[in-house]
Motif scaffolding. Structure first.
Motif, PDB file in Angstrom:
ATOM      1  N   ILE A 142       0.855  -1.166  -0.028  1.00 42.90           N
ATOM      2  CA  ILE A 142       0.171   0.001  -0.014  1.00 42.90           C
ATOM      3  C   ILE A 142       1.013   1.128   0.068  1.00 42.90           C
ATOM      4  O   ILE A 142       0.717   2.148  -0.766  1.00 42.90           O
ATOM      5  CB  ILE A 142      -0.986   0.124   1.314  1.00 42.90           C
ATOM      6  CG1 ILE A 142      -1.831  -1.104   1.136  1.00 42.90           C
ATOM      7  CG2 ILE A 142      -1.635   1.222   1.412  1.00 42.90           C
ATOM      8  CD1 ILE A 142      -2.727  -1.263   2.490  1.00 42.90           C
ATOM      9  N   LEU A 143       2.077   1.201   0.708  1.00 38.86           N
ATOM     10  CA  LEU A 143       2.706   2.456   0.855  1.00 38.86           C
ATOM     11  C   LEU A 143       3.379   2.623  -0.410  1.00 38.86           C
ATOM     12  O   LEU A 143       3.523   3.688  -1.128  1.00 38.86           O
ATOM     13  CB  LEU A 143       3.960   2.094   2.116  1.00 38.86           C
ATOM     14  CG  LEU A 143       5.012   3.233   2.090  1.00 38.86           C
ATOM     15  CD1 LEU A 143       4.619   4.398   2.427  1.00 38.86           C
ATOM     16  CD2 LEU A 143       6.274   2.619   3.259  1.00 38.86           C
ATOM     17  N   GLU A 144       4.013   1.534  -1.037  1.00 36.06           N
ATOM     18  CA  GLU A 144       4.767   1.612  -2.314  1.00 36.06           C
ATOM     19  C   GLU A 144       3.681   2.122  -3.516  1.00 36.06           C
ATOM     20  O   GLU A 144       4.060   3.238  -4.183  1.00 36.06           O
ATOM     21  CB  GLU A 144       5.274   0.459  -2.725  1.00 36.06           C
ATOM     22  CG  GLU A 144       6.381   0.557  -4.100  1.00 36.06           C
ATOM     23  CD  GLU A 144       7.528   1.517  -3.590  1.00 36.06           C
ATOM     24  OE1 GLU A 144       8.032   2.135  -4.663  1.00 36.06           O
ATOM     25  OE2 GLU A 144       7.747   1.537  -2.456  1.00 36.06           O
ATOM     26  N   ASN A 145       2.451   1.665  -3.444  1.00 35.46           N
ATOM     27  CA  ASN A 145       1.510   2.088  -4.344  1.00 35.46           C
ATOM     28  C   ASN A 145       1.184   3.442  -4.415  1.00 35.46           C
ATOM     29  O   ASN A 145       1.023   4.352  -5.334  1.00 35.46           O
ATOM     30  CB  ASN A 145       0.493   1.114  -4.308  1.00 35.46           C
ATOM     31  CG  ASN A 145       0.604  -0.189  -5.055  1.00 35.46           C
ATOM     32  OD1 ASN A 145       1.637  -0.547  -5.475  1.00 35.46           O
ATOM     33  ND2 ASN A 145      -0.036  -1.192  -4.651  1.00 35.46           N
ATOM     34  N   ASN A 146       0.920   4.119  -3.160  1.00 36.73           N
ATOM     35  CA  ASN A 146       0.492   5.272  -2.906  1.00 36.73           C
ATOM     36  C   ASN A 146       1.636   6.298  -3.177  1.00 36.73           C
ATOM     37  O   ASN A 146       1.228   7.335  -3.735  1.00 36.73           O
ATOM     38  CB  ASN A 146      -0.034   5.340  -1.418  1.00 36.73           C
ATOM     39  CG  ASN A 146      -1.354   5.094  -1.144  1.00 36.73           C
ATOM     40  OD1 ASN A 146      -2.158   4.628  -1.965  1.00 36.73           O
ATOM     41  ND2 ASN A 146      -1.778   4.488   0.101  1.00 36.73           N
ATOM     42  N   ARG A 147       2.789   6.236  -2.828  1.00 32.71           N
ATOM     43  CA  ARG A 147       3.693   7.096  -3.167  1.00 32.71           C
ATOM     44  C   ARG A 147       4.348   7.255  -4.348  1.00 32.71           C
ATOM     45  O   ARG A 147       4.734   8.216  -4.850  1.00 32.71           O
ATOM     46  CB  ARG A 147       4.775   6.953  -1.809  1.00 32.71           C
ATOM     47  CG  ARG A 147       5.846   5.817  -2.206  1.00 32.71           C
ATOM     48  CD  ARG A 147       6.840   5.668  -0.990  1.00 32.71           C
ATOM     49  NE  ARG A 147       7.755   4.719  -1.188  1.00 32.71           N
ATOM     50  CZ  ARG A 147       8.771   4.488  -0.489  1.00 32.71           C
ATOM     51  NH1 ARG A 147       9.026   5.173   0.665  1.00 32.71           N
ATOM     52  NH2 ARG A 147       9.698   3.427  -0.373  1.00 32.71           N
ATOM     53  N   THR A 148       4.332   6.127  -5.019  1.00 35.09           N
ATOM     54  CA  THR A 148       4.746   6.270  -6.422  1.00 35.09           C
ATOM     55  C   THR A 148       3.703   6.775  -7.432  1.00 35.09           C
ATOM     56  O   THR A 148       3.768   7.643  -8.295  1.00 35.09           O
ATOM     57  CB  THR A 148       4.886   4.697  -6.927  1.00 35.09           C
ATOM     58  OG1 THR A 148       3.640   4.044  -6.854  1.00 35.09           O
ATOM     59  CG2 THR A 148       5.900   4.128  -6.510  1.00 35.09           C
ATOM     60  N   ARG A 149       2.327   6.948  -6.862  1.00 28.89           N
ATOM     61  CA  ARG A 149       1.484   7.869  -7.561  1.00 28.89           C
ATOM     62  C   ARG A 149       1.420   9.300  -7.177  1.00 28.89           C
ATOM     63  O   ARG A 149       0.683  10.063  -7.959  1.00 28.89           O
ATOM     64  CB  ARG A 149      -0.001   7.123  -7.269  1.00 28.89           C
ATOM     65  CG  ARG A 149      -0.312   6.006  -8.107  1.00 28.89           C
ATOM     66  CD  ARG A 149      -1.824   5.455  -7.997  1.00 28.89           C
ATOM     67  NE  ARG A 149      -2.453   5.357  -6.974  1.00 28.89           N
ATOM     68  CZ  ARG A 149      -2.424   4.224  -6.262  1.00 28.89           C
ATOM     69  NH1 ARG A 149      -2.164   3.037  -7.054  1.00 28.89           N
ATOM     70  NH2 ARG A 149      -3.115   3.860  -5.090  1.00 28.89           N
ATOM     71  N   MET A 150       1.929   9.578  -5.997  1.00 29.87           N
ATOM     72  CA  MET A 150       1.906  11.071  -5.661  1.00 29.87           C
ATOM     73  C   MET A 150       3.381  11.656  -6.293  1.00 29.87           C
ATOM     74  O   MET A 150       3.975  11.119  -6.726  1.00 29.87           O
ATOM     75  CB  MET A 150       2.213  11.017  -4.101  1.00 29.87           C
ATOM     76  CG  MET A 150       0.948  10.343  -3.218  1.00 29.87           C
ATOM     77  SD  MET A 150       1.688  10.532  -1.536  1.00 29.87           S
ATOM     78  CE  MET A 150       0.042   9.953  -0.792  1.00 29.87           C
ATOM     79  N   GLN A 151       2.903  12.873  -6.585  1.00 31.73           N
ATOM     80  CA  GLN A 151       3.836  13.797  -7.354  1.00 31.73           C
ATOM     81  C   GLN A 151       4.819  14.408  -6.238  1.00 31.73           C
ATOM     82  O   GLN A 151       5.703  14.930  -6.735  1.00 31.73           O
ATOM     83  CB  GLN A 151       2.932  14.903  -7.914  1.00 31.73           C
ATOM     84  CG  GLN A 151       1.826  14.543  -8.768  1.00 31.73           C
ATOM     85  CD  GLN A 151       0.832  15.509  -9.262  1.00 31.73           C
ATOM     86  OE1 GLN A 151       1.384  16.544  -9.742  1.00 31.73           O
ATOM     87  NE2 GLN A 151      -0.289  15.707  -8.766  1.00 31.73           N
ATOM     88  N   TRP A 152       4.656  14.213  -4.940  1.00 29.32           N
ATOM     89  CA  TRP A 152       5.591  14.855  -4.076  1.00 29.32           C
ATOM     90  C   TRP A 152       6.201  13.814  -3.233  1.00 29.32           C
ATOM     91  O   TRP A 152       6.309  12.871  -3.614  1.00 29.32           O
ATOM     92  CB  TRP A 152       4.864  15.827  -3.198  1.00 29.32           C
ATOM     93  CG  TRP A 152       3.551  14.928  -2.537  1.00 29.32           C
ATOM     94  CD1 TRP A 152       3.654  13.925  -1.895  1.00 29.32           C
ATOM     95  CD2 TRP A 152       2.178  15.337  -3.072  1.00 29.32           C
ATOM     96  NE1 TRP A 152       2.112  13.729  -1.507  1.00 29.32           N
ATOM     97  CE2 TRP A 152       1.331  14.531  -2.341  1.00 29.32           C
ATOM     98  CE3 TRP A 152       1.710  16.233  -3.681  1.00 29.32           C
ATOM     99  CZ2 TRP A 152       0.060  14.439  -2.428  1.00 29.32           C
ATOM    100  CZ3 TRP A 152       0.268  15.957  -3.970  1.00 29.32           C
ATOM    101  CH2 TRP A 152      -0.621  15.029  -3.254  1.00 29.32           C
ATOM    102  N   TYR A 153       6.970  14.516  -2.513  1.00 32.08           N
ATOM    103  CA  TYR A 153       7.932  13.396  -1.343  1.00 32.08           C
ATOM    104  C   TYR A 153       7.056  12.803  -0.405  1.00 32.08           C
ATOM    105  O   TYR A 153       5.846  13.068  -0.400  1.00 32.08           O
ATOM    106  CB  TYR A 153       8.885  14.384  -0.525  1.00 32.08           C
ATOM    107  CG  TYR A 153       9.723  15.460  -1.556  1.00 32.08           C
ATOM    108  CD1 TYR A 153      10.624  14.924  -2.419  1.00 32.08           C
ATOM    109  CD2 TYR A 153       9.781  16.881  -1.319  1.00 32.08           C
ATOM    110  CE1 TYR A 153      11.203  15.773  -3.265  1.00 32.08           C
ATOM    111  CE2 TYR A 153      10.324  17.629  -1.755  1.00 32.08           C
ATOM    112  CZ  TYR A 153      11.261  17.134  -3.080  1.00 32.08           C
ATOM    113  OH  TYR A 153      11.928  17.916  -3.714  1.00 32.08           O
ATOM    114  N   SER A 154       7.739  11.847   0.159  1.00 29.01           N
ATOM    115  CA  SER A 154       7.217  10.879   1.021  1.00 29.01           C
ATOM    116  C   SER A 154       8.354  10.405   1.886  1.00 29.01           C
ATOM    117  O   SER A 154       9.411  10.273   1.775  1.00 29.01           O
ATOM    118  CB  SER A 154       6.399   9.604   0.523  1.00 29.01           C
ATOM    119  OG  SER A 154       7.234   8.826  -0.251  1.00 29.01           O
TER     120      SER A 154
END
Length: 687
Positions: free
Chosen positions: A377-389
């Protein structure tokens, strides 16, 4: 209790510390090592089958050197002196010997008295062990053994076994209690914030434990001495009873001290946590260096690896928005809005609105390990985000999570904490701002939020805010606009037809705009929109998704007003027209299903309950028939004011968790009475 109090008082009279301190642990470790070797050797020599029969532990093991040799050199004299005092003279009772030892050690701390006494007893045990080894190995001639008064313990193995077992059990209990006392004193020295009563109880416990540990050690030394004296023929029952009684005493005191230790450990740990938390607050909220430094302290203080996923050093030059949420944020509408304004800001590279970055901080339960599903879930969410995580959210310190919950008021719903380039927190939640003003709210500080409410767009333009393309022209033309909503089809038909009749008859420049209902099921909302379009019952604010966004934005407007505390903490009394209008609109929408707001151009005239608005429209039409020169909005308002408050259903103001902290009481926006307070549990699974 009286005897115990007297004993404590008598022991305290021997205590006159002069401030000399030394590390007691190395001495206690050596004493324990000697006791263990002596006990093992003695058990072996009397024929215990459970022990190794080839050599003694002392002859076979290499032992680690303990502590600083200078420490032992400085204390060796007092230890030797005490070892003699413990076993001589024979005619002095154990209590007197114990008090004599305490007097000899008056200038030392309690734990020092204890470990020095144990070291002296251990010295006696060790010397006896060496003499026994020499004798049994025939290295000491038998005549010398006679002169020394040593008995051959092999002749009395059966008789001695019971005494040796009892002695060894007592020694183990003594050592256990001694370790508790040393740890207790260490913790007590760290507990400066302990209250007087608790400190007094702890001190008394230490005094008694020290006395009884020394007394038991002296008893064991004197009884052990009997094992190698020529002439003993029996083991006195009183000796075994004394050993057993002392062992029970040691166990009981250890149990009591363990309870005190648990309390002290918790107290010290809580103090450490408080101090660490205060330091964290100071570094991040009170005296930050820059926002990158704050990010390091909050998110990854002990890691040398990359702090953020795809991070760059440009962060220090910009405002930083910390998007704090649960791990599963994919379907949250806040994320959709933030993504839109972030993408929009990147389309204008030279704009000041581009000078911010977003960092996603997913909050995980520190007590749970991150699972493969959570990693996915973490990987899927942050790869779709345009910003930092955050690279490793599971490594965020629990104290940081505590700070986020207490200082930023995070309650499992997404928040957007704003750090200016200097690292100062200028807004603990800008989520409301991005919903209401988008990038126009930059730099997203609380000061800019207050300024936008004071001097920014208001009225119909604020409420609709581009959701419908015709409203801008309606405002410019100064038209009347009925913004209405609900799911009561019959009321919608009647209200539209009555209004349209008045509009046509009196040539009123009036428009109707339908805004749906916030908690309507998607399928039902689609059917209702199609019906309105098919029957021509006015304009539609937008499709189902647009209507959902509209109501969420209205909710954020209410939250922003309440969170900022604009006006009074007694919500409703400040007569803020925007907050009153929003409160009415949301209450009518959520609890009654029909409502309408009348605007004249951009200005809000009034908001009312559906049935009353329908009746008011009928009365207004009749009034305009009688006096055609009266302004529509003035006539409508006069007719509306004729209705009694009793005809209006209850008003309800629903606040999300955490927002109530700014509010002492809430006044009704209809009648100004203090509203009753209830607790609401809500589930939006249908969304």
């Amino acid at each position: 209790m009286t005897d115990e109090s007297t004993l404590v008082r008598n022991i305290q009279e021997t205590h006159a510390p002069d401030g000399r301190n030394f590390d007691c642990k190395p001495i206690l470790e050596i004493a324990e090592e000697i006791f263990n070797l002596a006990m093992a050797a003695e058990v072996k020599h009397i024929g215990a089958t459970s022990m190794d029969t080839e050599g003694t532990p002392a002859a076979e093991q290499e032992h680690e050197r303990h502590g600083d040799s200078d420490l032992f050199k400085g204390l060796s004299y007092i230890i030797k002196k005490l070892s003699i005092e413990i076993v001589y003279p024979d005619d002095v009772d154990v209590n007197s010997k114990t008090m004599s030892l305490l007097n000899s050690l008056s200038s030392y701390s309690w734990e020092a008295k204890l470990v020095l006494s144990l070291a002296a007893v251990a010295l006696n045990y060790g010397e006896r062990l060496l003499l026994t080894e020499l004798y049994l190995s025939n290295n000491l001639p038998e005549p010398m053994a006679i002169l020394k008064g040593m008995a051959d313990i092999r002749q009395y193995s059966d008789m001695l076994k019971q005494r040796v077992d009892a002695l060894n059990s007592l020694i183990e209990s003594i050592l256990d209690l001694a370790k508790c006392v040393v740890e207790f004193n260490e913790l007590l020295s760290e507990s400066s914030s302990l209250d007087v009563k608790a400190s007094s109880v702890a001190t008394d416990a230490i005094i008694l434990a020290t006395f009884w540990t020394i007394r038991s050690a002296v008893s064991s030394a004197n009884i052990a001495k009997q094992n190698t004296i020529i002439g003993f023929e029996t083991i006195a029952t009183s000796e075994l009873w004394e050993l057993s009684s002392l062992r029970y005493k040691m166990g009981s005191m250890k149990e009591h001290l363990q309870d005190q230790l648990t309390f002290l450990r918790n107290h010290v740990e809580e103090k450490k946590q408080r101090d660490a938390y205060a330091a964290l607050v100071f570094r991040t909220l009170l005296q930050p260096k820059d926002n990158l430094e704050v990010l390091k302290v909050l998110l990854c203080p002990n890691e040398e690896e990359q702090l953020l996923y795809d991070a760059s050093n440009k962060t220090t030059e910009k405002t930083v928005l910390l998007l704090i949420s649960e791990l599963d944020i994919d379907k949250v509408q806040d994320l959709v809005i933030l993504s839109d304004i972030y993408e929009e800001s990147r389309m204008h590279e030279t704009s000041a609105e581009n000078h911010y970055e977003v960092v996603w901080v997913p909050i995980l339960d520190p007590s749970n390990k991150i699972t493969p599903d959570m990693e996915k879930i973490l990987e899927n969410n942050r790869t779709r985000m345009q910003w930092y995580s955050v690279n490793h959210p599971n490594k965020i310190d629990p104290l940081v999570i505590k700070l986020i919950r207490e200082q930023f008021h995070y309650h499992d719903q997404p928040i957007l904490v704003v750090l200016d380039p200097e690292g100062r927190v200028v807004n603990t939640n800008a989520i409301d701002m991005i919903w209401i003003w988008g990038n126009s709210g930059f730099p997203f500080s609380q000061a800019s939020e207050e300024a936008l409410w004071k001097d920014g767009v208001s009225g119909l333009e604020l409420i609709v805010n581009g959701f419908h393309h015709k409203t801008e022209n309606w405002v410019k033309e100064g038209k009347y606009v009925f913004l209405y909503g609900g799911d009561d089809v019959e009321w919608i038909r009647k209200f539209f037809l009555t209004t349209d009749q008045a509009k046509m008859a009196k040539h009123i420049p009036l428009e109707m705009l339908y805004a749906g209902r916030s908690n309507q099921r998607k399928r039902d909302m689609v059917n209702l929109i199609n019906l309105i379009l098919r029957e021509g019952l006015g304009e539609i604010l937008g499709d189902v998704n647009m209507i959902s966004l509209f109501w969420n934005r209205i909710e954020h407007m209410k939250r922003s007003k309440i969170r900022l505390g604009l006006g009074s903490s007694r919500v409703g009394e400040d007569q803020d027209p925007v907050l009153q209008g929003i409160t009415k609109l949301l209450s009518y929408d959520q609890n009654m299903g029909r409502w309408a707001s009348l605007f004249k151009g951009n200005e809000l005239v009034l908001t009312g309950y559906g049935n009353i608005m329908l009746d008011t429209m009928t009365m207004c039409f009749e009034a305009l028939e009688e006096n055609a020169n009266t302004e529509f909005d003035i006539t409508f308002k006069e007719c509306f004011n004729r209705y009694q408050i009793s005809g209006i259903p209850p008003i309800r103001l629903v606040l999300p968790c955490g927002y109530e902290r700014n509010i002492s009481v809430v006044s009704c926006v209809e009648c100004s009475r203090i509203m009753e307070k209830y607790i609401l549990f809500s589930c939006n699974h249908d969304k």
